[in-house]
Design a protein around this motif. Structure first.
Motif, mmCIF file in Angstrom:
data_model
loop_
_atom_site.group_PDB
_atom_site.id
_atom_site.type_symbol
_atom_site.label_atom_id
_atom_site.label_comp_id
_atom_site.label_asym_id
_atom_site.label_seq_id
_atom_site.Cartn_x
_atom_site.Cartn_y
_atom_site.Cartn_z
ATOM 1 N N THR A 29 0.842 -1.011 -0.052
ATOM 2 C CA THR A 29 0.038 0.070 -0.070
ATOM 3 C C THR A 29 0.972 1.045 0.030
ATOM 4 O OG1 THR A 29 -1.593 -1.227 1.245
ATOM 5 C CG2 THR A 29 -1.916 1.341 1.445
ATOM 6 N N PHE A 30 0.589 2.193 -0.918
ATOM 7 C CA PHE A 30 1.230 3.436 -0.843
ATOM 8 C C PHE A 30 0.223 4.619 -0.594
ATOM 9 C CE2 PHE A 30 3.589 0.534 -3.779
ATOM 10 C CZ PHE A 30 4.943 0.802 -3.558
ATOM 11 N N PHE A 31 0.608 5.668 0.031
ATOM 12 C CA PHE A 31 -0.344 6.768 0.319
ATOM 13 C C PHE A 31 0.580 8.075 0.221
ATOM 14 C CE2 PHE A 31 -1.624 10.004 3.508
ATOM 15 C CZ PHE A 31 -3.019 9.856 3.149
ATOM 16 N N ALA A 32 -0.099 8.880 -0.747
ATOM 17 C CA ALA A 32 0.454 10.437 -0.960
ATOM 18 C C ALA A 32 -0.441 11.391 -1.088
ATOM 19 C CB ALA A 32 1.615 10.195 -2.158
ATOM 20 N N ASP A 33 -0.582 12.404 -0.466
ATOM 21 C CA ASP A 33 -1.393 13.443 -0.844
ATOM 22 C C ASP A 33 -2.979 13.258 -0.579
ATOM 23 O OD1 ASP A 33 -0.053 15.779 -1.091
ATOM 24 O OD2 ASP A 33 0.139 15.578 -3.385
ATOM 25 N N GLY A 34 -3.227 12.417 0.374
ATOM 26 C CA GLY A 34 -4.555 11.881 0.558
ATOM 27 C C GLY A 34 -5.075 10.662 -0.252
ATOM 28 N N LYS A 35 -4.385 10.363 -1.123
ATOM 29 C CA LYS A 35 -4.782 9.085 -1.752
ATOM 30 C C LYS A 35 -4.079 7.956 -1.483
ATOM 31 C CE LYS A 35 -7.528 11.877 -4.705
ATOM 32 N NZ LYS A 35 -8.721 11.774 -4.537
ATOM 33 N N THR A 36 -4.577 6.629 -1.680
ATOM 34 C CA THR A 36 -4.100 5.425 -1.432
ATOM 35 C C THR A 36 -4.303 4.552 -2.463
ATOM 36 O OG1 THR A 36 -4.697 5.658 0.825
ATOM 37 C CG2 THR A 36 -4.189 3.592 0.157
ATOM 38 N N ILE A 37 -3.247 3.674 -2.833
ATOM 39 C CA ILE A 37 -3.074 2.879 -3.995
ATOM 40 C C ILE A 37 -2.674 1.590 -3.458
ATOM 41 C CG2 ILE A 37 -1.082 3.499 -4.932
ATOM 42 C CD1 ILE A 37 -2.070 2.655 -7.684
ATOM 43 N N ARG A 38 -3.038 0.305 -3.559
ATOM 44 C CA ARG A 38 -2.395 -1.120 -3.166
ATOM 45 C C ARG A 38 -2.150 -1.794 -4.641
ATOM 46 N NH1 ARG A 38 -4.998 -3.919 1.580
ATOM 47 N NH2 ARG A 38 -4.218 -5.632 0.597
ATOM 48 N N ILE A 39 -0.877 -2.199 -4.532
ATOM 49 C CA ILE A 39 -0.538 -2.925 -5.717
ATOM 50 C C ILE A 39 -0.103 -4.153 -5.564
ATOM 51 C CG2 ILE A 39 -0.234 -0.604 -7.018
ATOM 52 C CD1 ILE A 39 2.950 -1.196 -6.496
ATOM 53 N N GLU A 40 -0.071 -5.115 -6.795
ATOM 54 C CA GLU A 40 0.276 -6.628 -6.692
ATOM 55 C C GLU A 40 1.714 -6.326 -7.060
ATOM 56 O OE1 GLU A 40 -2.073 -8.648 -9.098
ATOM 57 O OE2 GLU A 40 -3.730 -9.181 -7.377
ATOM 58 N N PRO A 41 2.473 -7.330 -6.885
ATOM 59 C CA PRO A 41 4.069 -7.160 -7.327
ATOM 60 C C PRO A 41 4.098 -7.378 -8.886
ATOM 61 C CG PRO A 41 3.457 -9.351 -6.483
ATOM 62 C CD PRO A 41 1.903 -8.650 -6.124
ATOM 63 N N THR A 42 5.012 -6.542 -9.176
ATOM 64 C CA THR A 42 5.204 -6.480 -10.672
ATOM 65 C C THR A 42 5.949 -7.684 -11.096
ATOM 66 O OG1 THR A 42 5.993 -4.367 -10.492
ATOM 67 C CG2 THR A 42 6.710 -5.112 -12.631
ATOM 68 N N VAL A 43 6.694 -8.518 -10.345
ATOM 69 C CA VAL A 43 7.015 -9.720 -10.432
ATOM 70 C C VAL A 43 7.178 -10.465 -9.169
ATOM 71 C CG1 VAL A 43 9.071 -11.187 -11.131
ATOM 72 C CG2 VAL A 43 8.591 -9.287 -12.702
#
Length: 164
Positions: A29-43
């Motif tokens: 999970t990444f969070f910046a400027d009030g927004k959050t995104i969860r990402i799966e591994p690239t590899v």
């Protein structure tokens, strides 16, 4: 009355089946400027059999203003192993700077705040890496000093778009 009981039992059965499904790849999970995104591994690689799965989705991105940090949170599956952060950034003139790298080996860090040295710097990208000991034909690979050789088991990449 029977119909509602049947619908309820089907709903319970569906919930049980969903709960028993195989877990997916670990997400960061990444969070910046009030927004959050969860990402799966690239590899993501299986260190036992050597097979790797590459995520075919387009690169993940998040907006962040110059000088602002990006917070990263990892699940236990990552935090309880060695993991590394690499932050790529540019100075206020847009000149690429040496990457910031941080390795966690204490198995107690579940989060990290990526920031830059100066207020006008812009984070351009962040990569979370999960190394694992190299294995060849069932044997641990070590260097000349007897230290285990590490290979990248998985990584998560995030592009940062400059926000105004």
């Amino acid at each position: 009355m029977r119909r509602s009981a049947m619908v309820a039992s089907l709903a319970v059965g569906a919930a049980l089946l969903t709960g028993c499904s195989a877990p997916g790849e670990p997400e960061v999970t990444f969070f910046a400027d009030g927004k959050t995104i969860r990402i799966e591994p690239t590899v993501h690689c299986d260190v036992i059999n050597g097979s790797c799965k590459q995520n075919q989705a387009s690169p993940a991105s998040l907006k962040a203003r110059p000088g602002k940090p990006v917070q990263i949170s990892v699940p236990a599956e990552i935090a309880e192993t060695p993991w590394k952060i690499i932050v790529v950034y540019a100075n206020s003139k847009g000149e690429l700077q040496p990457a910031i790298e941080k390795l966690f080996t204490d198995k107690e860090h579940y989060a990290y705040t990526a920031s830059t040295p100066n207020p006008g710097d812009q984070i351009l990208g962040i990569e979370v890496q999960q190394p694992a000991p190299a294995v060849d034909q069932g044997r641990l690979v070590v260097d000349e000093d007897g230290t285990p050789v590490l290979v990248m088991r998985a990584f998560w990449s995030l592009q940062i778009e400059a926000a105004v």
